[in-house]
Design a protein around this motif. Structure first.
Motif, short mmCIF file in Angstrom:
data_model
loop_
_atom_site.label_atom_id
_atom_site.label_comp_id
_atom_site.label_asym_id
_atom_site.label_seq_id
_atom_site.Cartn_x
_atom_site.Cartn_y
_atom_site.Cartn_z
N LEU A 1 42.77 39.93 31.08
CA LEU A 1 42.80 39.44 29.70
C LEU A 1 41.73 38.39 29.43
N GLY A 2 40.96 38.03 30.44
CA GLY A 2 39.89 37.05 30.26
C GLY A 2 40.37 35.61 30.23
N LYS A 3 41.60 35.37 30.71
CA LYS A 3 42.15 34.02 30.72
C LYS A 3 41.92 33.29 32.04
N ALA A 4 41.34 33.97 33.03
CA ALA A 4 41.12 33.35 34.34
C ALA A 4 39.77 33.80 34.89
N GLN A 5 39.15 32.95 35.70
CA GLN A 5 37.88 33.27 36.32
C GLN A 5 38.06 34.01 37.64
N HIS A 6 39.28 34.03 38.19
CA HIS A 6 39.53 34.61 39.50
C HIS A 6 40.60 35.70 39.38
N HIS A 7 40.39 36.80 40.10
CA HIS A 7 41.41 37.84 40.13
C HIS A 7 42.42 37.59 41.25
N SER A 8 42.09 36.67 42.15
CA SER A 8 42.96 36.38 43.29
C SER A 8 43.20 34.87 43.40
N PRO A 9 44.42 34.45 43.69
CA PRO A 9 44.67 33.02 43.88
C PRO A 9 43.90 32.44 45.06
N LEU A 10 43.56 33.28 46.05
CA LEU A 10 42.83 32.78 47.21
C LEU A 10 41.43 32.32 46.83
N ARG B 1 34.21 31.68 42.68
CA ARG B 1 34.49 32.85 41.86
C ARG B 1 33.47 33.93 42.19
N LEU B 2 33.81 35.18 41.87
CA LEU B 2 32.94 36.31 42.17
C LEU B 2 32.04 36.63 40.98
N VAL B 3 30.78 36.92 41.29
CA VAL B 3 29.83 37.40 40.28
C VAL B 3 29.02 38.52 40.91
N ARG B 4 28.38 39.31 40.06
CA ARG B 4 27.53 40.39 40.56
C ARG B 4 26.20 39.84 41.07
N LEU B 5 25.63 40.56 42.03
CA LEU B 5 24.31 40.19 42.52
C LEU B 5 23.27 40.47 41.43
N THR B 6 22.33 39.56 41.29
CA THR B 6 21.23 39.74 40.34
C THR B 6 20.02 40.35 41.06
N ALA B 7 18.99 40.70 40.27
CA ALA B 7 17.76 41.25 40.87
C ALA B 7 17.11 40.22 41.79
N SER C 1 34.24 43.76 37.19
CA SER C 1 35.44 44.32 36.58
C SER C 1 36.62 44.21 37.54
N ILE C 2 37.81 44.37 37.02
CA ILE C 2 39.00 44.29 37.87
C ILE C 2 39.01 45.41 38.90
N PHE C 3 38.38 46.56 38.56
CA PHE C 3 38.34 47.67 39.50
C PHE C 3 37.45 47.33 40.69
N GLU C 4 36.31 46.69 40.45
CA GLU C 4 35.44 46.27 41.55
C GLU C 4 36.13 45.22 42.41
N ALA C 5 36.81 44.28 41.76
CA ALA C 5 37.46 43.20 42.50
C ALA C 5 38.59 43.73 43.38
N VAL C 6 39.41 44.63 42.82
CA VAL C 6 40.53 45.17 43.59
C VAL C 6 40.03 46.11 44.68
N ALA C 7 38.97 46.87 44.39
CA ALA C 7 38.43 47.81 45.39
C ALA C 7 37.91 47.07 46.62
N GLN D 1 45.90 38.60 38.42
CA GLN D 1 45.09 39.75 38.04
C GLN D 1 45.23 40.06 36.55
N LEU D 2 46.45 39.93 36.01
CA LEU D 2 46.64 40.15 34.58
C LEU D 2 45.86 39.13 33.75
N CYS D 3 45.89 37.88 34.19
CA CYS D 3 45.11 36.84 33.48
C CYS D 3 43.61 37.14 33.56
N TYR D 4 43.16 37.69 34.69
CA TYR D 4 41.75 38.03 34.84
C TYR D 4 41.38 39.19 33.92
#
Length: 354
Positions: free
Chosen positions: A182-191, A198-204, A19-25, A177-180
């Protein structure tokens, strides 16, 4: 069936997307660590300048070196930066959609080194640029360069352009971040986009692989003495690294508390708790003096907001540098108390930001 498979793939991609909250945090985590560490180094340097003064003088360089070692360790071990791993995230190449590599597999070399440089060097260079701008602005308030100096014209143009460049930089991040969201981008940060990840959650499976790597899988064949020594050294280094990273993970909350405690919003509370009694005014000061303004930020001579604040060590009153310099040079006394004063009694006052 093909359409159903496409829907399942899209749903799976949406599930592993933080989520954007996890990414920004996780972005704000390291941003909070540096000011807190900076304050600790400042306290050490003030308590023992001879031993720790160099740490304060070269803090940015020491910090970027430690940050590079830390991020290199986590990128190689967990395919994530320290803060990303703290929030159970990992980096994968942008093109990997159907099958994600395990976190222990590491990133491809190209994405690994681009990630490391963007994680470490971009904040370092941005911080240096902000300090340069702050220094140039202070020099511009009272500069020894003549008005026709080409250097003065250049850095005034630089100072005029910097706010627009900085606004463009921050706007770029906001739009991403706005594009992220709205689901229009895979990245919340240009870096992340520049690094090709791209960021994904860790799996089991990722968590099990990381635990297995941490425990160190034992081999079935009998190792040689050389192999045993190398294994012991690797385990010792791994233990030290794990202890440091675990200690940093635990202490990061303490560092964030220090950052909050010494933040500008909390300064009034700190002052009220730690304030010392105000020293008495000079004995010869007339309380009805018309020179003293009601606002403490106003110069008693020009009655405007102080610029380049300077105190007279003979009386303690604060003026603009230009006002104090000109008055003392002409009259050799403090304009408020009348105490005998010379130019060497002018003391430049520095704010915490400078």
């Amino acid at each position: 069936m093909a359409e159903l498979g496409a829907h399942l793939t899209a749903a799976s991609a949406a599930d592993d997307r933080p989520s954007i909250f996890e990414a920004v945090a996780q972005d704000s985590l390291m941003a909070a660590v540096k000011p807190a560490l900076q304050h600790l180094v400042k306290v050490l340097a003030e308590s023992n300048p001879g031993r720790y003064g160099f740490l304060w003088h070269w803090f940015d360089e020491v910090y970027v070196l430690l940050d590079m070692l830390l991020q290199q360790h986590y990128l190689a071990r967990c395919s994530a930066s320290f803060s990303e791993n703290f929030y159970s995230l990992k980096r994968i190449p942008t093109g990997d959609r159907e099958q994600q590599p395990l976190a222990t597999a590491g990133l491809p070399k190209r994405q690994h080194w681009k990630s490391l440089l963007l994680l470490v060097l971009v904040p370092y260079l941005k911080g240096k640029l902000e300090k340069l701008v702050s220094t140039l602005r202070e020099e511009d308030e009272y500069s020894i360069h003549p008005p026709s100096s080409s250097w003065k014209r250049f850095y005034r143009a630089f100072l005029a352009a910097y706010p627009f460049v900085n606004m463009t930089w921050e706007g770029w991040f906001l739009i991403q971040q706005l594009c992220y969201i709205l689901g229009k981008a895979q990245h919340h940060s240009p870096l992340l986009r520049l690094a090709g990840v791209r960021l994904v959650r860790l799996t089991a499976e990722d968590i099990l692989a990381l635990e297995k790597k941490l425990g160190g899988a034992t081999s079935h064949h009998t190792p040689s003495i050389k192999t045993q020594v190398q294994s012991a050294v690797r385990k010792a280094l791994g233990g030290i690294t794990f202890s440091l990273s675990t200690g940093l993970s635990v202490s990061v909350f303490f560092l964030q508390f220090l950052d909050w405690w010494y933040s500008s919003e909390n300064q009034e509370t700190i002052k009220s708790l730690t304030a010392l009694p105000t020293p008495p005014p000079p004995v010869h000061l007339d309380s009805s003096s018309t020179l003293l303004p009601k606002l403490k930020t106003v110069c008693p001579l020009c009655h405007k907001t102080r610029v380049n604040a300077t105190a007279l060590s003979t009386s303690g009153f604060v003026f603009c540098y230009r006002c104090a310099y000109g008055y003392v040079k002409a009259h050799q006394r403090c304009p408020v108390t009348g105490y005998a004063t010379e130019l060497q009694h002018l003391v430049k006052l520095y704010s915490p930001e400078s």
